[in-house]
Motif scaffolding. Structure first.
Motif, mmCIF file in Angstrom:
data_model
loop_
_atom_site.group_PDB
_atom_site.id
_atom_site.type_symbol
_atom_site.label_atom_id
_atom_site.label_comp_id
_atom_site.label_asym_id
_atom_site.label_seq_id
_atom_site.Cartn_x
_atom_site.Cartn_y
_atom_site.Cartn_z
ATOM 1 N N GLY A 35 0.781 -1.227 0.000
ATOM 2 C CA GLY A 35 0.000 0.000 0.000
ATOM 3 C C GLY A 35 0.810 1.272 0.000
ATOM 4 N N GLY A 36 2.111 1.160 0.066
ATOM 5 C CA GLY A 36 2.952 2.347 0.063
ATOM 6 C C GLY A 36 2.963 3.021 -1.298
ATOM 7 N N GLY A 37 3.550 4.202 -1.331
ATOM 8 C CA GLY A 37 3.632 4.927 -2.588
ATOM 9 C C GLY A 37 4.156 6.333 -2.390
ATOM 10 N N LEU A 38 4.102 7.087 -3.465
ATOM 11 C CA LEU A 38 4.535 8.486 -3.456
ATOM 12 C C LEU A 38 3.296 9.371 -3.452
ATOM 13 N N VAL A 39 3.178 10.198 -2.434
ATOM 14 C CA VAL A 39 2.027 11.093 -2.323
ATOM 15 C C VAL A 39 2.514 12.488 -1.939
ATOM 16 N N GLN A 40 1.588 13.442 -1.990
ATOM 17 C CA GLN A 40 1.901 14.791 -1.570
ATOM 18 C C GLN A 40 1.476 15.010 -0.130
ATOM 19 N N VAL B 41 10.130 3.652 5.327
ATOM 20 C CA VAL B 41 9.689 2.302 4.998
ATOM 21 C C VAL B 41 8.898 1.794 6.196
ATOM 22 N N TYR B 42 7.700 1.329 5.938
ATOM 23 C CA TYR B 42 6.797 0.873 6.990
ATOM 24 C C TYR B 42 6.774 -0.651 7.052
ATOM 25 N N PHE B 43 6.883 -1.155 8.266
ATOM 26 C CA PHE B 43 6.926 -2.593 8.501
ATOM 27 C C PHE B 43 5.790 -3.011 9.427
ATOM 28 N N CYS B 44 5.194 -4.148 9.146
ATOM 29 C CA CYS B 44 4.299 -4.741 10.124
ATOM 30 C C CYS B 44 5.045 -5.878 10.823
ATOM 31 N N ALA B 45 4.627 -6.167 12.033
ATOM 32 C CA ALA B 45 5.348 -7.158 12.820
ATOM 33 C C ALA B 45 4.418 -7.803 13.835
ATOM 34 N N VAL B 46 4.763 -9.015 14.213
ATOM 35 C CA VAL B 46 4.016 -9.758 15.222
ATOM 36 C C VAL B 46 4.918 -9.990 16.427
ATOM 37 N N THR C 40 7.031 -1.643 3.250
ATOM 38 C CA THR C 40 6.499 -0.954 2.083
ATOM 39 C C THR C 40 6.890 0.512 2.220
ATOM 40 N N GLU C 41 7.329 1.101 1.121
ATOM 41 C CA GLU C 41 7.907 2.438 1.169
ATOM 42 C C GLU C 41 6.846 3.516 0.971
ATOM 43 N N VAL C 42 6.890 4.497 1.846
ATOM 44 C CA VAL C 42 5.995 5.653 1.771
ATOM 45 C C VAL C 42 6.851 6.901 1.612
#
Length: 125
Positions: A7-12, A92-97, A119-121
């Motif tokens: 779901g990451g991406g390049l946004v303003q 970069v966003y990570f999910c973890a358990v 995923t990179e934001v």
């Protein structure tokens, strides 16, 4: 078992993104799930966590009121809705358990033993 963040991406600045985290080969069950992020040149930091029953949710102060963590146990997916994005949210966003099977939530990296690849934001100002 692998975690997949997407779901990451390049946004303003001011835009929104919705990140998702899914697990292969098993369900999240009653494990809590956390989101972390690593900004360029910085250490990975806690963003948010949620326990399995929605009873406990935690956010880092910098995202409170802008980010919302949620989980769809039927779909075995954890979401991070990010609104009013700022340049400083670039990471970069990570999910973890976590390693603990409990109803608590955890904000320390050391408490987690299963990580997705991230995923990179990128938020442009």
């Amino acid at each position: 078992v692998q975690l997949q963040a997407s779901g990451g991406g390049l946004v303003q600045a001011g835009d929104s993104l919705r990140l998702s985290c899914t697990a292969s080969a098993r369900t999240f069950g009653r494990y809590s799930v956390g989101w972390f992020r690593r900004a360029p040149g910085k250490e990975r930091e806690f963003v948010a966590a949620i326990n399995w029953s929605y009873g406990v949710i935690s956010y880092v102060d910098s995202v409170k009121g802008r980010f919302t963590i949620s989980r769809d146990n039927a779909e075995n997916t954890i979401h991070l809705q990010m609104n009013s994005l700022k340049a400083e949210d670039t990471a970069v966003y990570f999910c973890a358990v976590p390693r603990y099977y409990s109803s608590g939530v955890y904000s320390q990296e050391k408490d987690y033993n299963l990580w997705g690849q991230g995923t990179e934001v990128t938020v442009s100002s």
